[in-house]
Design a protein around this motif. Structure first.
Motif, short mmCIF file in Angstrom:
data_model
loop_
_atom_site.label_atom_id
_atom_site.label_comp_id
_atom_site.label_asym_id
_atom_site.label_seq_id
_atom_site.Cartn_x
_atom_site.Cartn_y
_atom_site.Cartn_z
N SER A 149 0.81 -1.22 0.00
CA SER A 149 0.00 0.00 0.00
C SER A 149 0.84 1.27 0.00
N THR A 150 2.09 1.17 0.47
CA THR A 150 2.96 2.34 0.51
C THR A 150 4.17 2.22 -0.41
N GLY A 151 4.50 1.00 -0.81
CA GLY A 151 5.68 0.79 -1.64
C GLY A 151 6.97 0.91 -0.87
N LYS A 152 6.90 0.83 0.48
CA LYS A 152 8.08 0.98 1.32
C LYS A 152 8.35 -0.30 2.11
N PHE A 153 9.62 -0.51 2.40
CA PHE A 153 9.99 -1.66 3.23
C PHE A 153 9.70 -1.35 4.70
N VAL A 154 9.17 -2.34 5.40
CA VAL A 154 8.88 -2.17 6.82
C VAL A 154 10.10 -2.62 7.62
N GLY A 155 10.22 -2.14 8.83
CA GLY A 155 11.34 -2.50 9.68
C GLY A 155 11.30 -3.98 10.05
N ALA A 156 12.46 -4.51 10.41
CA ALA A 156 12.57 -5.93 10.72
C ALA A 156 11.69 -6.33 11.91
N ALA A 158 8.84 -4.63 12.75
CA ALA A 158 7.48 -4.12 12.55
C ALA A 158 6.51 -5.25 12.27
N ALA A 159 5.23 -4.99 12.52
CA ALA A 159 4.19 -5.97 12.23
C ALA A 159 4.12 -6.21 10.72
N ARG A 160 3.81 -7.42 10.34
CA ARG A 160 3.72 -7.75 8.92
C ARG A 160 2.52 -7.02 8.32
N PRO A 161 2.70 -6.32 7.20
CA PRO A 161 1.58 -5.57 6.61
C PRO A 161 0.49 -6.48 6.08
N GLU A 162 -0.69 -5.92 5.86
CA GLU A 162 -1.82 -6.70 5.38
C GLU A 162 -1.57 -7.25 3.98
N ASP A 163 -0.85 -6.48 3.16
CA ASP A 163 -0.59 -6.88 1.78
C ASP A 163 0.92 -6.90 1.56
N PRO A 164 1.61 -7.92 2.08
CA PRO A 164 3.07 -7.93 2.03
C PRO A 164 3.63 -8.38 0.68
N VAL A 165 4.77 -7.84 0.35
CA VAL A 165 5.55 -8.30 -0.80
C VAL A 165 6.96 -8.57 -0.29
N ASP A 166 7.38 -9.81 -0.34
CA ASP A 166 8.71 -10.19 0.14
C ASP A 166 9.69 -10.15 -1.04
N VAL A 167 10.81 -9.47 -0.82
CA VAL A 167 11.75 -9.21 -1.90
C VAL A 167 13.17 -9.57 -1.47
N SER A 168 13.91 -10.21 -2.36
CA SER A 168 15.36 -10.32 -2.19
C SER A 168 16.01 -9.98 -3.52
N TRP A 169 17.06 -9.18 -3.45
CA TRP A 169 17.81 -8.76 -4.64
C TRP A 169 19.27 -8.93 -4.28
N THR A 170 19.91 -9.94 -4.87
CA THR A 170 21.24 -10.34 -4.44
C THR A 170 22.25 -10.24 -5.58
N PHE A 171 23.43 -9.74 -5.23
CA PHE A 171 24.56 -9.67 -6.15
C PHE A 171 25.63 -10.64 -5.65
N VAL A 172 26.07 -11.53 -6.52
CA VAL A 172 27.09 -12.51 -6.16
C VAL A 172 28.28 -12.36 -7.10
N LEU A 173 29.46 -12.27 -6.54
CA LEU A 173 30.70 -12.16 -7.32
C LEU A 173 31.43 -13.49 -7.24
N LYS A 174 31.69 -14.09 -8.41
CA LYS A 174 32.43 -15.35 -8.46
C LYS A 174 33.66 -15.17 -9.33
N PRO A 175 34.85 -15.47 -8.80
CA PRO A 175 36.06 -15.30 -9.60
C PRO A 175 36.10 -16.25 -10.78
N VAL A 176 36.61 -15.77 -11.89
CA VAL A 176 36.84 -16.58 -13.09
C VAL A 176 38.32 -16.48 -13.41
N GLY A 177 39.07 -17.52 -13.09
CA GLY A 177 40.51 -17.43 -13.23
C GLY A 177 41.07 -16.42 -12.23
N GLU A 178 42.14 -15.76 -12.61
CA GLU A 178 42.79 -14.82 -11.69
C GLU A 178 42.45 -13.37 -11.99
N THR A 179 41.84 -13.09 -13.14
CA THR A 179 41.67 -11.69 -13.53
C THR A 179 40.24 -11.31 -13.91
#
Length: 238
Positions: A149-156, A158-179
């Motif tokens: 309803s607000t488009g904002k993330f709630v605090g860890a 805070a009560a769970r909102p009536e219309d929740p959207v759970d989101v994870s956006w992850t960046f992973v760095l994996k080496p390929v060779g040495e460079t």
């Protein structure tokens, strides 16, 4: 004739969006959800996946960067409004994320400190996406529970909102060779409302694809240029 013309136009008004939606779902959507990635990356369990257990939207995108993970990492941690932006389209970045295009092409020492619980801002008043996992040089996972309803993330705590959207956006760095580095992004979104689902499919997914693809390529360009400059290349970053 006029009646037939009116009927034809009415059919076209209905048919064109339906055909476009079917084409998108059949041909474009599967490709954009895994842009740049291979099967081993798409089906891999990645850090941050556990934050959203049963996603209804799931994407994995990737790019190879000819720079080490330690050379790529500084570009990730300085993302955000009033910081380096999101390395996307220069004009929209300047308008939406208060990012000077020239400034976004430098490593900014003042924005190199980041911790779990911090917020990567995407607008004024420190609105943004929280940091949930951080392993320097390896993993940066953002997300949380958003109130639809607000488009904002709630605090860890805070009560769970009536219309929740759970989101994870992850960046992973994996080496390929040495460079070189494989930069992988994983997005997982869970929701219950059909209206939210329609919005995610129709607007969020295509918009996120365009932004994230440009973000990955923007980080690749900057990190490679900085790496070449450090190696004494004749084409240093300006």
């Amino acid at each position: 004739m006029s009646g037939s013309s009116t009927v034809a136009k009415a059919i076209a008004v209905v048919a064109v969006p339906v055909i476009a939606a079917a084409w998108y779902a059949r041909f474009f959507r599967p490709k954009q959800l895994r842009w740049g990635s291979d099967d081993s990356e798409v089906f891999a369990d990645l850090p941050g996946d556990d934050f959203v257990q049963h996603p209804k939207m799931h994407s994995t995108r990737a790019v190879t960067i000819h720079a080490t993970p330690d050379e790529v990492w500084p570009w990730l941690v300085q993302m955000g409004y009033g910081r380096a932006g999101f390395y996307s389209f220069d004009q929209s970045e300047k308008a939406a994320h208060d990012a000077d295009p020239k400034r976004s092409r430098r490593i900014l020492p003042e924005f190199q400190q980041l911790s779990v619980g911090d917020v990567i801002p995407w607008g004024e008043k420190n609105e943004g996406i929280p940091v949930r996992m951080l392993e320097a040089g390896s993993v940066l996972s953002l997300g949380g529970t958003m109130d639809a309803s607000t488009g904002k993330f709630v605090g860890a705590t805070a009560a769970r909102p009536e219309d929740p959207v759970d989101v994870s956006w992850t960046f992973v760095l994996k080496p390929v060779g040495e460079t070189s580095t494989r930069l992988i992004t994983r997005t997982r979104v869970a929701y219950s409302s059909p209206m939210i689902g329609a919005a995610v499919r129709g607007f969020v997914e295509p918009g996120q694809y365009l932004m994230e693809r440009k973000l990955l390529l923007g980080i690749k360009e900057r990190a490679e240029a900085k790496s070449r400059a450090g190696a004494g290349s004749p084409n240093p970053m300006i």
